[in-house]
Design a protein around this motif. Structure first.
Motif, PDB file in Angstrom:
ATOM      1  N   SER A 122      29.171  49.488  38.450  1.00 50.00           N
ATOM      2  CA  SER A 122      30.070  48.540  39.112  1.00 50.00           C
ATOM      3  C   SER A 122      29.279  47.774  40.160  1.00 50.00           C
ATOM      4  O   SER A 122      28.605  48.383  40.997  1.00 50.00           O
ATOM      5  CB  SER A 122      31.231  49.280  39.789  1.00 50.00           C
ATOM      6  OG  SER A 122      32.060  49.908  38.840  1.00 50.00           O
ATOM      7  N   VAL A 123      29.350  46.449  40.114  1.00 51.72           N
ATOM      8  CA  VAL A 123      28.648  45.593  41.069  1.00 51.72           C
ATOM      9  C   VAL A 123      29.672  44.805  41.868  1.00 51.72           C
ATOM     10  O   VAL A 123      30.550  44.147  41.296  1.00 51.72           O
ATOM     11  CB  VAL A 123      27.675  44.640  40.353  1.00 51.72           C
ATOM     12  CG1 VAL A 123      27.064  43.652  41.351  1.00 51.72           C
ATOM     13  CG2 VAL A 123      26.582  45.427  39.657  1.00 51.72           C
ATOM     14  N   TYR A 124      29.558  44.889  43.184  1.00 52.86           N
ATOM     15  CA  TYR A 124      30.435  44.150  44.093  1.00 52.86           C
ATOM     16  C   TYR A 124      29.625  43.049  44.769  1.00 52.86           C
ATOM     17  O   TYR A 124      28.555  43.320  45.324  1.00 52.86           O
ATOM     18  CB  TYR A 124      31.017  45.081  45.159  1.00 52.86           C
ATOM     19  CG  TYR A 124      31.900  46.173  44.607  1.00 52.86           C
ATOM     20  CD1 TYR A 124      33.283  46.010  44.534  1.00 52.86           C
ATOM     21  CD2 TYR A 124      31.355  47.374  44.150  1.00 52.86           C
ATOM     22  CE1 TYR A 124      34.100  47.008  44.021  1.00 52.86           C
ATOM     23  CE2 TYR A 124      32.158  48.376  43.633  1.00 52.86           C
ATOM     24  CZ  TYR A 124      33.527  48.190  43.576  1.00 52.86           C
ATOM     25  OH  TYR A 124      34.327  49.189  43.061  1.00 52.86           O
ATOM     26  N   GLU A 125      30.127  41.823  44.724  1.00 55.04           N
ATOM     27  CA  GLU A 125      29.455  40.685  45.340  1.00 55.04           C
ATOM     28  C   GLU A 125      30.302  40.175  46.504  1.00 55.04           C
ATOM     29  O   GLU A 125      31.443  39.762  46.307  1.00 55.04           O
ATOM     30  CB  GLU A 125      29.242  39.575  44.320  1.00 55.04           C
ATOM     31  CG  GLU A 125      28.370  39.988  43.141  1.00 55.04           C
ATOM     32  CD  GLU A 125      28.130  38.843  42.175  1.00 55.04           C
ATOM     33  OE1 GLU A 125      28.368  37.675  42.564  1.00 55.04           O
ATOM     34  OE2 GLU A 125      27.705  39.109  41.034  1.00 55.04           O
ATOM     35  N   LEU A 126      29.733  40.186  47.700  1.00 54.21           N
ATOM     36  CA  LEU A 126      30.446  39.768  48.897  1.00 54.21           C
ATOM     37  C   LEU A 126      29.771  38.553  49.506  1.00 54.21           C
ATOM     38  O   LEU A 126      28.557  38.525  49.673  1.00 54.21           O
ATOM     39  CB  LEU A 126      30.462  40.892  49.942  1.00 54.21           C
ATOM     40  CG  LEU A 126      31.445  42.047  49.755  1.00 54.21           C
ATOM     41  CD1 LEU A 126      31.156  42.837  48.485  1.00 54.21           C
ATOM     42  CD2 LEU A 126      31.419  42.974  50.970  1.00 54.21           C
ATOM     43  N   ASP A 127      30.570  37.543  49.837  1.00 54.91           N
ATOM     44  CA  ASP A 127      30.053  36.367  50.554  1.00 54.91           C
ATOM     45  C   ASP A 127      31.234  35.504  50.973  1.00 54.91           C
ATOM     46  O   ASP A 127      32.400  35.810  50.649  1.00 54.91           O
ATOM     47  CB  ASP A 127      29.076  35.572  49.683  1.00 54.91           C
ATOM     48  CG  ASP A 127      27.992  34.899  50.531  1.00 54.91           C
ATOM     49  OD1 ASP A 127      28.295  34.500  51.671  1.00 54.91           O
ATOM     50  OD2 ASP A 127      26.856  34.771  50.050  1.00 54.91           O
ATOM     51  N   GLU A 157      39.462  48.533  49.291  1.00 52.64           N
ATOM     52  CA  GLU A 157      40.678  48.154  48.572  1.00 52.64           C
ATOM     53  C   GLU A 157      40.361  47.586  47.194  1.00 52.64           C
ATOM     54  O   GLU A 157      41.197  47.647  46.279  1.00 52.64           O
ATOM     55  CB  GLU A 157      41.476  47.143  49.386  1.00 52.64           C
ATOM     56  CG  GLU A 157      42.113  47.729  50.649  1.00 52.64           C
ATOM     57  CD  GLU A 157      42.838  46.685  51.467  1.00 52.64           C
ATOM     58  OE1 GLU A 157      42.728  45.482  51.125  1.00 52.64           O
ATOM     59  OE2 GLU A 157      43.497  47.066  52.457  1.00 52.64           O
ATOM     60  N   ALA A 158      39.153  47.053  47.022  1.00 51.86           N
ATOM     61  CA  ALA A 158      38.742  46.481  45.732  1.00 51.86           C
ATOM     62  C   ALA A 158      38.255  47.553  44.753  1.00 51.86           C
ATOM     63  O   ALA A 158      37.901  47.230  43.622  1.00 51.86           O
ATOM     64  CB  ALA A 158      37.662  45.446  45.943  1.00 51.86           C
ATOM     65  N   ALA A 214      36.670  43.484  59.191  1.00 58.28           N
ATOM     66  CA  ALA A 214      37.612  43.941  58.164  1.00 58.28           C
ATOM     67  C   ALA A 214      36.978  44.038  56.781  1.00 58.28           C
ATOM     68  O   ALA A 214      37.602  44.544  55.851  1.00 58.28           O
ATOM     69  CB  ALA A 214      38.819  42.999  58.109  1.00 58.28           C
ATOM     70  N   TRP A 215      35.737  43.559  56.610  1.00 58.82           N
ATOM     71  CA  TRP A 215      35.179  43.525  55.252  1.00 58.82           C
ATOM     72  C   TRP A 215      35.030  44.911  54.620  1.00 58.82           C
ATOM     73  O   TRP A 215      35.233  45.035  53.392  1.00 58.82           O
ATOM     74  CB  TRP A 215      33.878  42.740  55.203  1.00 58.82           C
ATOM     75  CG  TRP A 215      32.650  43.378  55.797  1.00 58.82           C
ATOM     76  CD1 TRP A 215      32.119  43.134  57.023  1.00 58.82           C
ATOM     77  CD2 TRP A 215      31.785  44.335  55.174  1.00 58.82           C
ATOM     78  NE1 TRP A 215      30.988  43.881  57.221  1.00 58.82           N
ATOM     79  CE2 TRP A 215      30.752  44.624  56.098  1.00 58.82           C
ATOM     80  CE3 TRP A 215      31.763  44.975  53.928  1.00 58.82           C
ATOM     81  CZ2 TRP A 215      29.722  45.526  55.827  1.00 58.82           C
ATOM     82  CZ3 TRP A 215      30.740  45.874  53.651  1.00 58.82           C
ATOM     83  CH2 TRP A 215      29.735  46.150  54.585  1.00 58.82           C
ATOM     84  N   PRO A 216      34.699  45.977  55.362  1.00 58.86           N
ATOM     85  CA  PRO A 216      34.611  47.288  54.698  1.00 58.86           C
ATOM     86  C   PRO A 216      35.940  47.727  54.075  1.00 58.86           C
ATOM     87  O   PRO A 216      35.958  48.306  52.982  1.00 58.86           O
ATOM     88  CB  PRO A 216      34.185  48.225  55.831  1.00 58.86           C
ATOM     89  CG  PRO A 216      33.445  47.345  56.791  1.00 58.86           C
ATOM     90  CD  PRO A 216      34.235  46.071  56.768  1.00 58.86           C
ATOM     91  N   THR A 242      32.933  42.719  40.559  1.00 59.56           N
ATOM     92  CA  THR A 242      34.020  42.381  41.470  1.00 59.56           C
ATOM     93  C   THR A 242      33.485  41.426  42.527  1.00 59.56           C
ATOM     94  O   THR A 242      32.484  41.724  43.187  1.00 59.56           O
ATOM     95  CB  THR A 242      34.587  43.639  42.156  1.00 59.56           C
ATOM     96  OG1 THR A 242      35.074  44.539  41.166  1.00 59.56           O
ATOM     97  CG2 THR A 242      35.721  43.275  43.098  1.00 59.56           C
ATOM     98  N   VAL A 243      34.139  40.285  42.672  1.00 60.28           N
ATOM     99  CA  VAL A 243      33.729  39.268  43.644  1.00 60.28           C
ATOM    100  C   VAL A 243      34.707  39.292  44.810  1.00 60.28           C
ATOM    101  O   VAL A 243      35.916  39.174  44.624  1.00 60.28           O
ATOM    102  CB  VAL A 243      33.709  37.875  42.990  1.00 60.28           C
ATOM    103  CG1 VAL A 243      33.347  36.808  44.008  1.00 60.28           C
ATOM    104  CG2 VAL A 243      32.733  37.850  41.819  1.00 60.28           C
ATOM    105  N   LEU A 244      34.156  39.446  46.022  1.00 60.84           N
ATOM    106  CA  LEU A 244      34.996  39.538  47.213  1.00 60.84           C
ATOM    107  C   LEU A 244      34.652  38.431  48.204  1.00 60.84           C
ATOM    108  O   LEU A 244      33.570  38.452  48.805  1.00 60.84           O
ATOM    109  CB  LEU A 244      34.813  40.891  47.895  1.00 60.84           C
ATOM    110  CG  LEU A 244      35.461  42.099  47.237  1.00 60.84           C
ATOM    111  CD1 LEU A 244      35.113  43.361  48.018  1.00 60.84           C
ATOM    112  CD2 LEU A 244      36.961  41.929  47.170  1.00 60.84           C
ATOM    113  N   PRO A 245      35.526  37.436  48.374  1.00 60.73           N
ATOM    114  CA  PRO A 245      35.301  36.408  49.385  1.00 60.73           C
ATOM    115  C   PRO A 245      35.631  36.953  50.771  1.00 60.73           C
ATOM    116  O   PRO A 245      36.808  37.098  51.128  1.00 60.73           O
ATOM    117  CB  PRO A 245      36.248  35.282  48.965  1.00 60.73           C
ATOM    118  CG  PRO A 245      37.323  35.956  48.171  1.00 60.73           C
ATOM    119  CD  PRO A 245      36.735  37.186  47.571  1.00 60.73           C
ATOM    120  N   VAL A 246      34.618  37.283  51.543  1.00 63.09           N
ATOM    121  CA  VAL A 246      34.805  37.849  52.873  1.00 63.09           C
ATOM    122  C   VAL A 246      33.756  37.284  53.820  1.00 63.09           C
ATOM    123  O   VAL A 246      32.737  36.745  53.392  1.00 63.09           O
ATOM    124  CB  VAL A 246      34.688  39.396  52.865  1.00 63.09           C
ATOM    125  CG1 VAL A 246      35.776  40.040  52.010  1.00 63.09           C
ATOM    126  CG2 VAL A 246      33.311  39.830  52.386  1.00 63.09           C
TER     127      VAL A 246
END
Length: 270
Positions: A108-113, A154-155, A147-149, A137-141
């Protein structure tokens, strides 16, 4: 799709990196193949460089980006070989590793930006009908938002499982306090055996000698500087350092005057 002019100045530095990755991918002796880098570069429709002959420092920065990309590719795949199946890319920008690396099937790869750069990225990838080679999973943060953690958890992120973290090209754009806050959150989310790969800080920040780099390095705030290794060691990480010169030789790309920089990997003690 978000246009480049709506992307923050720091996020726009990802376009310069994409241009370097596109150039490297076109070489017959390429160190990696990023089939999407040229598409990012084309979609940005950037003006040509001001100088047809780049300065030695500009060449050095491009070399750094190439070696860095290959080193981090290797570090992430080594983490997977060690059994880690959870990968987090902080400030993912135009990183296409979810699509181009040979991940184990259960990764599982999570991408945050920030939202604008991710929206631009998704528009380009959708246009290429790109298919991820992992669960992506792409997370716009905003990584400066505490709050990003929680958004990551939650993702579906599991803080009890070992994680491979990549912090590529981010910390130098943060103040020392901001960099410490991001890495503290990483530590709090990292189970024993987790790994981090990032740039080694430097107390002597290299400054540009020409306008082609000033737009990038003028954004630097230094991060943790030369105290990076000590900071990590004091907080339960076992650190290994890698010099750019040594990696350049290892990958068959030695240069006479590489930038005096390097990278590090760190593992969370059990």
């Amino acid at each position: 799709m978000t246009t480049p002019d709506a992307i923050s100045p720091v996020s726009r530095t990802a376009l310069a990196v994409a241009a370097v990755r596109a150039w490297e991918s076109a070489r017959s002796d390429k160190l990696f193949d990023d089939p999407y880098a040229a598409a990012f570069r084309a979609a940005a429709d950037l003006p040509p460089a001001r100088s047809a002959t780049p300065s030695p420092l500009a060449v050095g920065f491009a070399h750094h980006a190439v070696i860095r990309t290959r080193f981090y590719d290797d570090a992430l795949l080594a983490a997977c070989d060690a059994g880690i199946r959870q990968v987090v890319l902080l400030a993912a920008g135009l990183d296409s590793r979810a699509f181009r690396l040979p991940w184990p099937a259960d990764t599982s790869v999570y991408e945050l930006d920030l939202p604008p750069i991710l929206d631009f990225k998704e528009g380009v990838l959708d246009g290429r009908t790109a298919v991820a080679r992992c669960a992506r999973t792409v997370l716009p943060v905003d990584l400066l938002d505490h709050a990003w953690p929680e958004a990551l958890r939650e993702a579906g992120f599991d803080p009890t499982a070992p994680t491979a973290w990549l912090v590529e090209g981010l910390l130098v754009y943060l103040t020392a306090d901001e960099a410490a806050a991001v890495l503290t959150a990483v530590g709090e989310l990292s189970a024993p055996g987790s790994r981090v790969a990032t740039e080694r800080g430097s107390g002597n920040t290299v400054r540009p000698d020409g306008p082609e780099l000033a737009r990038i390095t003028s954004l630097w705030k230094g991060g943790l500087g030369g105290g990076m290794v000590d900071w990590l060691c004091e907080r339960g990480w076992r650190v290994e350092e890698y010099e750019l010169r040594e990696l350049s030789e290892l990958y068959g790309r030695p240069v006479e005057h590489p930038l005096p920089t390097g990278f590090l990997t760190a593992q969370r003690a059990g």
